[in-house]
Design a protein around this motif. Sequence first.
Motif, PDB file in Angstrom:
ATOM      1  N   ALA A   1      10.922 -10.588  -7.575  1.00  0.00           N
ATOM      2  CA  ALA A   1      10.464  -9.203  -7.714  1.00  0.00           C
ATOM      3  C   ALA A   1       9.837  -8.729  -6.406  1.00  0.00           C
ATOM      4  N   TYR A   2      10.029  -7.447  -6.137  1.00  0.00           N
ATOM      5  CA  TYR A   2       9.443  -6.815  -4.953  1.00  0.00           C
ATOM      6  C   TYR A   2       8.509  -5.709  -5.424  1.00  0.00           C
ATOM      7  N   LEU A   3       7.299  -5.713  -4.854  1.00  0.00           N
ATOM      8  CA  LEU A   3       6.285  -4.706  -5.142  1.00  0.00           C
ATOM      9  C   LEU A   3       6.053  -3.887  -3.884  1.00  0.00           C
ATOM     10  N   THR A   4       6.201  -2.569  -3.999  1.00  0.00           N
ATOM     11  CA  THR A   4       6.056  -1.679  -2.855  1.00  0.00           C
ATOM     12  C   THR A   4       4.599  -1.619  -2.379  1.00  0.00           C
ATOM     13  N   PRO A   5       4.378  -1.248  -1.107  1.00  0.00           N
ATOM     14  CA  PRO A   5       3.005  -1.113  -0.604  1.00  0.00           C
ATOM     15  C   PRO A   5       2.191  -0.099  -1.419  1.00  0.00           C
ATOM     16  N   GLU A   6       2.836   0.974  -1.865  1.00  0.00           N
ATOM     17  CA  GLU A   6       2.133   1.998  -2.644  1.00  0.00           C
ATOM     18  C   GLU A   6       1.611   1.433  -3.960  1.00  0.00           C
ATOM     19  N   LEU A   7       2.438   0.641  -4.645  1.00  0.00           N
ATOM     20  CA  LEU A   7       1.999   0.055  -5.911  1.00  0.00           C
ATOM     21  C   LEU A   7       0.987  -1.062  -5.688  1.00  0.00           C
ATOM     22  N   MET A   8       1.097  -1.765  -4.562  1.00  0.00           N
ATOM     23  CA  MET A   8       0.078  -2.774  -4.237  1.00  0.00           C
ATOM     24  C   MET A   8      -1.277  -2.093  -4.082  1.00  0.00           C
ATOM     25  N   GLN A   9      -1.284  -0.948  -3.407  1.00  0.00           N
ATOM     26  CA  GLN A   9      -2.531  -0.212  -3.210  1.00  0.00           C
ATOM     27  C   GLN A   9      -3.044   0.322  -4.553  1.00  0.00           C
ATOM     28  N   GLN A  10      -2.157   0.795  -5.390  1.00  0.00           N
ATOM     29  CA  GLN A  10      -2.554   1.357  -6.680  1.00  0.00           C
ATOM     30  C   GLN A  10      -3.113   0.297  -7.620  1.00  0.00           C
ATOM     31  N   PHE A  11      -2.441  -0.863  -7.710  1.00  0.00           N
ATOM     32  CA  PHE A  11      -2.803  -1.866  -8.701  1.00  0.00           C
ATOM     33  C   PHE A  11      -3.576  -3.057  -8.150  1.00  0.00           C
ATOM     34  N   GLY A  12      -3.544  -3.291  -6.837  1.00  0.00           N
ATOM     35  CA  GLY A  12      -4.130  -4.514  -6.309  1.00  0.00           C
ATOM     36  C   GLY A  12      -3.288  -5.690  -6.755  1.00  0.00           C
ATOM     37  N   GLU A  13      -3.941  -6.789  -7.104  1.00  0.00           N
ATOM     38  CA  GLU A  13      -3.210  -7.949  -7.618  1.00  0.00           C
ATOM     39  C   GLU A  13      -3.817  -8.395  -8.941  1.00  0.00           C
ATOM     40  N   PRO A  14      -3.482  -7.661 -10.015  1.00  0.00           N
ATOM     41  CA  PRO A  14      -3.980  -8.052 -11.330  1.00  0.00           C
ATOM     42  C   PRO A  14      -3.302  -9.337 -11.801  1.00  0.00           C
ATOM     43  N   ALA A  15      -3.824  -9.935 -12.857  1.00  0.00           N
ATOM     44  CA  ALA A  15      -3.199 -11.146 -13.414  1.00  0.00           C
ATOM     45  C   ALA A  15      -1.757 -10.861 -13.829  1.00  0.00           C
ATOM     46  N   VAL A  16      -1.529  -9.658 -14.362  1.00  0.00           N
ATOM     47  CA  VAL A  16      -0.199  -9.239 -14.799  1.00  0.00           C
ATOM     48  C   VAL A  16       0.001  -7.803 -14.320  1.00  0.00           C
ATOM     49  N   LEU A  17       1.116  -7.539 -13.642  1.00  0.00           N
ATOM     50  CA  LEU A  17       1.408  -6.166 -13.223  1.00  0.00           C
ATOM     51  C   LEU A  17       1.599  -5.329 -14.488  1.00  0.00           C
ATOM     52  N   PRO A  18       0.926  -4.179 -14.606  1.00  0.00           N
ATOM     53  CA  PRO A  18       0.982  -3.407 -15.850  1.00  0.00           C
ATOM     54  C   PRO A  18       2.277  -2.615 -16.061  1.00  0.00           C
ATOM     55  N   GLN A  19       3.255  -2.803 -15.243  1.00  0.00           N
ATOM     56  CA  GLN A  19       4.572  -2.180 -15.382  1.00  0.00           C
ATOM     57  C   GLN A  19       5.592  -3.136 -14.787  1.00  0.00           C
ATOM     58  N   SER A  20       6.860  -2.773 -14.868  1.00  0.00           N
ATOM     59  CA  SER A  20       7.893  -3.582 -14.217  1.00  0.00           C
ATOM     60  C   SER A  20       7.819  -3.388 -12.709  1.00  0.00           C
ATOM     61  N   PHE A  21       8.240  -4.398 -11.963  1.00  0.00           N
ATOM     62  CA  PHE A  21       8.330  -4.293 -10.508  1.00  0.00           C
ATOM     63  C   PHE A  21       9.442  -3.304 -10.150  1.00  0.00           C
ATOM     64  N   PRO A  22       9.308  -2.578  -9.033  1.00  0.00           N
ATOM     65  CA  PRO A  22      10.337  -1.612  -8.641  1.00  0.00           C
ATOM     66  C   PRO A  22      11.711  -2.239  -8.403  1.00  0.00           C
ATOM     67  N   LEU A  23      11.737  -3.449  -7.840  1.00  0.00           N
ATOM     68  CA  LEU A  23      12.990  -4.160  -7.566  1.00  0.00           C
ATOM     69  C   LEU A  23      12.882  -5.541  -8.186  1.00  0.00           C
ATOM     70  N   ILE A  24      13.836  -5.863  -9.044  1.00  0.00           N
ATOM     71  CA  ILE A  24      13.820  -7.127  -9.788  1.00  0.00           C
ATOM     72  C   ILE A  24      15.184  -7.792  -9.679  1.00  0.00           C
ATOM     73  N   ALA A  25      15.182  -9.117  -9.604  1.00  0.00           N
ATOM     74  CA  ALA A  25      16.429  -9.887  -9.713  1.00  0.00           C
ATOM     75  C   ALA A  25      16.258 -10.935 -10.805  1.00  0.00           C
ATOM     76  N   GLU A  26      17.255 -11.038 -11.639  1.00  0.00           N
ATOM     77  CA  GLU A  26      17.334 -12.094 -12.637  1.00  0.00           C
ATOM     78  C   GLU A  26      18.547 -12.945 -12.304  1.00  0.00           C
ATOM     79  N   ILE A  27      18.336 -14.256 -12.206  1.00  0.00           N
ATOM     80  CA  ILE A  27      19.419 -15.197 -11.943  1.00  0.00           C
ATOM     81  C   ILE A  27      19.945 -15.625 -13.309  1.00  0.00           C
TER      82      ILE A  27
END
Length: 182
Positions: free
Chosen positions: A86-112
């Motif tokens: 998963a990739y987290l944008t700088p804007e969302l990093m600033q908005q959320f910090g680093e919580p135990a669980v991101l409160p939404q889906s990551f902007p870019l996700i890969a599932e193998i």
Amino acid sequence: MVIAPIKENISTDYSLENWLQSPPEGTEWVNGELLEKDGVTLKHSRVQAKLATYWRNYKEASGQGGEVYTEAPCRTNQQGRRPDVAYLTPELMQQFGEPAVLPQSFPLIAEIISPTDLAEDIIAKSQEYLQSGSEEVWLVFPENRWIIVVNKNQRLIFISGEIVKTQAVLPGFNVAVDELIG
């Protein structure tokens, strides 16, 4: 990691709220149950590590910032998930910090995707991510050498011999399907 069709239920008394406060390693909270993720092979792990490294190197070299994670917990509208990459944008990093669980889906996700995954489950999971804040989801099929890139407006398939490109997030990233999966 990808959830295989047969999952080990490790607790039916575990709530989503409990999972969000302190998600046990290697679990997802799906349909009211705490499930252990399984189905990981050496190939799955290798592709996951390569993609995380490629995304991380690209975001650094391009100056786009943000952060790349593997198996990081996030909340979708319905579940507690752990996307493979998963990739987290700088804007969302600033908005959320680093919580135990991101409160939404990551902007870019890969599932193998593992050979035992069911198509219906994979498609539903990608839609779940898109409905919960993701802008782009990569479904990586190592055995078939396919990568399906999904966003709200399109679904693109990249196969062996082609170059897969990000469509909405991490602009400009591309890699040969064979380099990533081979």
